[in-house]
Design an enzyme around this catalytic site. Sequence first.
Site, short mmCIF file in Angstrom:
data_model
loop_
_atom_site.label_atom_id
_atom_site.label_comp_id
_atom_site.label_asym_id
_atom_site.label_seq_id
_atom_site.Cartn_x
_atom_site.Cartn_y
_atom_site.Cartn_z
N TRP A 92 0.65 14.00 3.47
CA TRP A 92 0.06 13.40 4.67
C TRP A 92 1.09 13.03 5.72
CZ3 TRP A 92 -1.41 12.34 -0.32
CH2 TRP A 92 -2.71 12.73 -0.66
N GLU B 214 -11.33 4.34 6.54
CA GLU B 214 -10.18 5.06 7.13
C GLU B 214 -10.74 6.20 7.96
OE1 GLU B 214 -7.34 6.66 4.38
OE2 GLU B 214 -5.83 7.01 5.93
N HIS C 155 0.84 -1.21 0.00
CA HIS C 155 0.00 0.00 0.00
C HIS C 155 0.87 1.25 0.00
CE1 HIS C 155 -3.95 2.00 0.89
NE2 HIS C 155 -3.09 3.00 1.05
N ASP D 289 2.32 3.24 2.91
CA ASP D 289 1.29 4.23 2.61
C ASP D 289 1.87 5.55 2.10
OD1 ASP D 289 -1.23 5.27 2.24
OD2 ASP D 289 -1.76 5.41 4.35
N GLN E 124 -9.51 9.29 -5.42
CA GLN E 124 -9.28 10.01 -4.15
C GLN E 124 -10.47 10.86 -3.72
OE1 GLN E 124 -5.99 10.88 -1.95
NE2 GLN E 124 -7.95 11.06 -0.88
N HIS F 112 -9.38 1.80 -0.28
CA HIS F 112 -9.28 2.50 0.99
C HIS F 112 -10.65 2.32 1.64
CE1 HIS F 112 -5.75 4.22 -0.84
NE2 HIS F 112 -5.47 4.92 0.25
N HIS G 278 1.50 5.39 -2.14
CA HIS G 278 1.01 6.44 -3.04
C HIS G 278 2.21 7.06 -3.74
CE1 HIS G 278 -3.20 6.51 -1.56
NE2 HIS G 278 -2.61 5.99 -0.50
FE FE2 Z 1 -3.54 5.12 1.26
#
Ligand code: FE2
Length: 424
Positions: A314, A212, A56, A308, A151, A209, A58
């Site tokens: 993030w 979350e 996982h 991630d 997203q 996802h 991005h």
């Molecule tokens: Fe993610």
Amino acid sequence: MELIIRNASLPDGRQGIDIGIKDGRIAAVTPALAATAAQEIDAGGDLVAPPFVDPHFHMDATLSHGLPRVNQSGTLLEGIALWGELKPLLTQEALVERALQYCDWAVGRGLLAIRSHVDICDDRLLAVEALLHVKRQVAPYLDLQLVAFPQDGALRSPTAMANLKRAIAMGVDVVGGIPHFERTMADGAESVRLLCEFAAEKGLRVDMHCDESDDPLSRHIETLAYHSNRLGLHGRVTGSHLTSMHSMDNYYVSKLLPLIREAGVAAIANPLINITLQGRHDTYPKRRGMTRVPEMLAAGIDVAFGQDCAMDPWYNLGSGDMLEVAHMGLHVTQMTGQDAMRACFDAVTSTPARILGLEGYGLETGCHADLVILDAANPIEAIRLRAARRFVIRRGQVISTAPAAHATLHLPQRPAHVNFRLQR
Ligand code: FE2
């Protein structure tokens, strides 16, 4: 043989093993291999494992830290807003450059397979084109699997569904989703149905996802399991994050876990990110948002750990080190038993390999000769030390090396010949 690794310790506990490699594949795994090779590496009893797998990530956002500004609060919502500010400024060249730099980091840390989500809500699909290009470029070194990730919501964003289908037609591998971000619970459930049906029609894997959130009533994993079971997608569907499960009622979870198991749905927790982004609305006690890993493992559900984020809107940390991920996962789940610690090593190697459906992964004869020699004796020590990757091998070729950490302390009261290995 082209290469023989002598005196290896394996993750399953076998010791004194020689591994013979021919034509890029493992040709022998045996004690005292009676063969010669052009190149031999003495592992000296160190752990030889198949490579790390990050299920996982991005890659379209990675290494964009500070662009166009820094996430001051460090929260999920400011991160999403920041990503929205950055998206119109992205160029294909910059995306490719950052992704390739991350792949350099990954290879150096023995991370040779990554499943990356790619945001398809930009109608230009710039990031899709960029990461498909990167996937082809890095293929000799690492396997990059891409997930079409809406997203801004598959239904909430007006062009997301069409863009997702375009991305799949362009060569993206896996169908993504984000049901908890849709406008309503009902829309979330509907997005799961539509995306699973699309995946079933195309014969694709699914990785959403999912939940979350700290909201114990965010139960899209139940819907995901339902449609996986209904459509016969067993073994091809994954729920990523599942942080709401941390806050769910115990009785409900006792019903939910067998449904996830029955549907053959796997789970991916992202410990570094989950514990930093969840629980932000709490005072004390403060929830950490980690899904129920040991309970799911006990129920027979595959659970892997992902990185991630790394240096993105993030998360301002991260380095592609899956031992760091396993280390944090072990701590936050309190998986400190002997078998549990070994399961945390599996959660960044063999389990995500199974979730990604990697062909030829492992240490058996006939598998790809993709290996990591670690400066550690066993998986638990590898996690404890975040051990150096002494050799990273891809298809029988050494593609990265790093020195083991040694120190020699010259102390007058000790014999001069004693060399102390720094960490062991
Ligand atoms: Fe993610």
